[in-house]
Design a protein around this motif. Structure first.
Motif: not given
Length: 175
Positions: A18-22, A24-31, A83-86
């Motif tokens: 469930n992507s709403l309970r995951t 996202w930073e644990d899946i892939i770094s924003k960088n 998630y995309i902030k900054d």
């Protein structure tokens, strides 16, 4: 020449959950990410089951009427904005047109625009989408592309009728 790309076998990095309970930073770094693209579920506010209502509460918290007024698809907009902030990550979602008209607009877009600084880069106005699957989906959709930084070359895609081809309009602002 035909080339089978599915199922993904090489370079596949698929996470099931469930992507709403995951986180996202644990899946892939924003960088390491440039784009988020998707077609989140089009479940209207009246059709949400208990688990989906809990997902909405998890994402939206206690914003005014958020859990009872917003369609399920809106949770991906807010989760993406957080998630995309900054970052320079760009996001685009196919959605029901209900998130761009009526009572949902003031709740969702007020939060996205004012709290997260979201800027719409492109948008497709309402068009009719269907598929060839069993139980053929026939819905009226929009597509919204956004980020939390501004650009000067914004594009609005308008349709004479929901079944026609789009024509592009250059815009200074899309809201």
């Amino acid at each position: 020449q035909y080339f089978a790309r599915l199922p993904l076998k090489k370079s596949a990095n698929i996470h099931h959950g469930n992507s709403l309970r995951t986180n996202w930073e644990d899946i892939i770094s924003k960088n390491e990410l440039s784009y988020i693209l998707g077609n989140p579920p089009f479940i209207g506010k009246q059709l949400q089951n208990e688990e989906q209502k809990k997902d909405m509460e998890l994402v939206f918290g206690s914003i005014s009427n958020g859990n009872s007024t917003l369609d399920y698809v809106t949770a991906w907009y807010l989760k993406s904005a957080q998630y995309i902030k900054d970052t320079k990550i760009k996001v685009a979602f196919v959605s029901t047109n209900s998130i761009s008209q009526g009572e949902q607009v003031g709740i969702l877009w007020n939060k996205l625009l004012n709290q997260y600084g979201i800027k719409i880069h492109f948008a497709h106005k309402t068009f009719k989408w269907s598929n060839e699957a069993k139980g053929n989906a026939n819905v009226f959709c929009i597509i919204i592309g956004f980020a939390n930084f501004d650009i000067t070359d914004k594009k609005l895609f308008d349709y004479e009728t929901p079944n026609s081809e789009p024509h592009e309009i250059k815009a200074k602002n899309i809201n």
